[in-house]
Design an enzyme around this catalytic site. Structure first.
Site, mmCIF file in Angstrom:
data_model
loop_
_atom_site.group_PDB
_atom_site.id
_atom_site.type_symbol
_atom_site.label_atom_id
_atom_site.label_comp_id
_atom_site.label_asym_id
_atom_site.label_seq_id
_atom_site.Cartn_x
_atom_site.Cartn_y
_atom_site.Cartn_z
ATOM 1 N N CYS A 156 39.931 37.987 35.276
ATOM 2 C CA CYS A 156 39.063 38.037 36.568
ATOM 3 C C CYS A 156 37.979 37.136 36.345
ATOM 4 C CB CYS A 156 38.471 39.366 36.830
ATOM 5 S SG CYS A 156 39.744 40.522 36.816
ATOM 6 N N CYS A 165 34.535 36.485 23.197
ATOM 7 C CA CYS A 165 35.946 36.161 23.168
ATOM 8 C C CYS A 165 36.299 34.724 22.930
ATOM 9 C CB CYS A 165 36.761 36.634 24.535
ATOM 10 S SG CYS A 165 38.523 35.931 24.732
ATOM 11 N N ASN A 217 34.791 41.871 35.097
ATOM 12 C CA ASN A 217 35.945 41.124 34.408
ATOM 13 C C ASN A 217 35.949 41.741 33.232
ATOM 14 O OD1 ASN A 217 35.699 38.045 32.648
ATOM 15 N ND2 ASN A 217 37.331 39.123 33.174
ATOM 16 N N GLY A 218 37.114 42.218 32.770
ATOM 17 C CA GLY A 218 37.186 42.704 31.269
ATOM 18 C C GLY A 218 38.058 43.979 31.237
ATOM 19 N N GLY A 274 41.842 33.802 38.171
ATOM 20 C CA GLY A 274 42.626 34.964 38.802
ATOM 21 C C GLY A 274 43.055 34.432 40.112
ATOM 22 N N TYR A 278 41.236 28.528 25.705
ATOM 23 C CA TYR A 278 42.273 28.565 26.690
ATOM 24 C C TYR A 278 41.676 28.899 28.064
ATOM 25 C CZ TYR A 278 45.874 29.895 30.228
ATOM 26 O OH TYR A 278 46.749 29.983 31.335
ATOM 27 N N CYS A 304 45.481 41.431 23.273
ATOM 28 C CA CYS A 304 44.198 41.615 23.744
ATOM 29 C C CYS A 304 44.194 43.113 24.567
ATOM 30 C CB CYS A 304 43.643 40.590 24.557
ATOM 31 S SG CYS A 304 42.194 40.772 25.115
ATOM 32 N N CYS A 344 43.265 38.635 18.723
ATOM 33 C CA CYS A 344 44.610 38.243 18.997
ATOM 34 C C CYS A 344 45.239 37.545 17.933
ATOM 35 C CB CYS A 344 44.575 37.307 20.334
ATOM 36 S SG CYS A 344 43.375 35.860 20.414
ATOM 37 N N CYS A 346 35.109 37.558 18.892
ATOM 38 C CA CYS A 346 36.110 38.262 18.888
ATOM 39 C C CYS A 346 37.502 37.453 18.702
ATOM 40 C CB CYS A 346 36.630 39.302 20.069
ATOM 41 S SG CYS A 346 38.066 40.172 20.034
#
Ligand code: AMP
Length: 468
Positions: free
Chosen positions: A8, A242, A108-109, A34, A248, A389, A445, A442
């Site tokens: 988002c 993240c 968002n999250g 999004g 990306y 994730c 992934c 983090c």
């Protein structure tokens, strides 16, 4: 409950005469975060108005709708979720009435204890309209008895675990809140003196606002009648920004976690070239758009020609219905078209930012080879994606991730039908991002090292016990 894994974008502005229109523009710049639904809530000191619909920002809003969104403060949201939960009920902002009046929230999250919280709230008689974990946050804020909204939000922060960058709107206040780990980005800027918050700074650039700073991990920022205040009721136990935002998800023209994304992506490409060179390459081509900055860096580092060997159509919506069976690989063909003169008889290095399932890469290798490339080498400007994730990026379960399914690079190259595959190392990625060992980020992934325990697992693509 299904499909709560959202990607988002959020936006907010307080104390500006054109709040709704600016919110609309601000969301435009976040559309990449999004594409399934968009919404704006505004307030005029008395009440909160809300409009949200399924679809792209430009399709959801028009001049007539924006006229109904009166007031001088606005929050907005764009949402992408996986197929099953693509319903208006899960669209945001979410709005309800609480003891203090109307309140709207956009998130968002992903929470990592959403099921536990939801069960607790249901047991206490709370009613839910959606399957979104954002509604849990709204209910937690509303349910806490505390003298101020800030206290309510602080109490919510002691219960919610996982990733949340939030904007909240009441009749006369706008709040911006970031979880203490800082998983998702959220920045603060200023337009004509009014505070503006957005997931990414590209949104500030579009509306002509100046960038000031990040909303800090664990911070509650409030803009209201009494001016602006900021508090950090929860200190950060461990920063976990993240890294995939920088690889990306965010736009290259944004500053994310204090770094220009384009610079990082180009440097990922340079580092990839140092680690995984293709010495006999004739040409370096990106998978546009997300692979382009890394491909430029890769080509510069090896001193090889960069060319656009694939052209991307920007008019392919997510809702396009693929004709069954008749034209194989239609999906990728719609999105990408090869440029034969760049590819024919060449040793081609194709640079992309990531491989998830591998289906796109395989079709791209096919496409490039069928246009006469002599060799096709895939180079990926991130490490192998091996773990899902749980903090807000949509990834499938382990058994669908090609790098988790297959053990070696040779096997992956074999499945992609590429002459070789090479990824950026985890160390190389961290060297580029932070000059060191990855502190403050983090990278679950890639490493499976989850900074916040995943208490309630749920896959958007399959059932709860799909062995993620
Ligand atoms: P695939 O390997 O076929 O699953 O898809 C890989 C492509 O998807 C790459 O080009 C990535 O840029 C893109 N990608 C990676 N992560 C995501 C994501 N979370 N949502 C949408 N696209 C993604």
């Amino acid at each position: 409950m299904k499909d709560i894994h959202d990607e988002c974008g959020v936006f907010g502005i307080h104390g500006h005469p054109d709040a709704a229109t600016i919110g609309y523009l601000g969301l435009h710049a976040l559309q990449h975060r999004g594409q399934e639904s968009a919404g704006i809530a505004t307030s005029d000191g008395q009440d909160v108005r809300l409009y949200k619909q399924m679809g792209l920002v430009a399709d959801v809003f028009n001049a007539d709708v924006l006229k109904t969104l009166t007031g001088t403060s606005a929050i907005g949201h764009v949402r992408y979720s996986t197929a099953g939960s693509s319903t208006l009920l899960n669209a945001q902002p979410m709005k309800c009435m609480y003891a203090g009046g109307s309140i709207a929230l956009a998130h968002n999250g992903n929470l990592t204890n959403f099921a536990t919280l939801r069960h607790q709230l249901l047991a206490r008689g709370h009613l839910f309209q959606s399957s979104s974990d954002s509604e849990i946050l709204l209910q937690l804020v509303a349910a806490h008895y505390a003298p101020t909204l800030s206290d309510r939000v602080a109490a919510m922060m002691t219960q919610a675990r996982g990733a949340y960058s939030l904007v909240i709107l009441t009749a006369d206040q706008m709040l911006a809140v970031r979880d203490p780990h800082g998983f998702r980005p959220l920045v603060l800027g200023r337009l004509d003196g009014a505070p503006v918050v957005a997931s990414e700074s590209t949104s500030l650039n579009l509306i002509g606002a100046t960038y000031e700073r990040e909303i800090e991990p664990g911070e509650i920022f409030i803009a209201g009648p009494g001016g602006e205040t900021s508090s950090r009721p929860i200190t950060s136990p461990r920063l976990a920004r993240c890294v995939f935002e920088q690889i990306y998800f965010s736009r290259p023209d944004s500053i994310v976690f204090g770094k220009q994304v384009n610079t990082l992506r180009t440097e990922f490409g340079r580092q990839l070239a140092r680690e995984q060179p293709v010495p006999n390459a004739d040409v370096i081509i990106p998978v546009p758009d997300s692979g382009t900055p890394a491909a430029i860096g890769y080509a510069e580092q090896l001193n090889k020609p960069f060319a656009m060997g694939l052209i991307r159509s920007h008019y392919v919506g997510r809702t396009f219905i693929e004709p069954e069976q008749r034209i194989r690989h239609f999906g990728v063909k719609l999105k990408l078209a090869p440029v034969p003169e760049v590819l024919k008889d060449r040793v081609v290095v194709v640079v992309d930012d990531s491989i998830v399932r591998g289906t796109t890469s395989q079709k791209i290798v096919d496409m490039v080879r069928s246009r006469g490339a002599r060799e096709v080498h895939m180079r990926i400007s991130s490490p192998p994606t091996r773990w899902p994730c749980f903090y807000g990026i949509d990834t499938p379960s382990r058994k669908e991730l090609i790098a988790a399914r297959l053990g070696s690079l040779d096997e992956i190259a074999g499945e992609l039908t590429a002459d070789s595959v090479g990824y950026l190392s985890v160390e190389g990625m961290h060297r580029v991002v932070s000059g060191g060992g990855g502190d403050g980020y983090c990278d679950a992934c890639f490493t499976g090292s989850y900074p916040v325990p995943v208490e309630d697992q749920y896959s958007p693509h399959s059932g709860p016990d799909d062995n993620r």
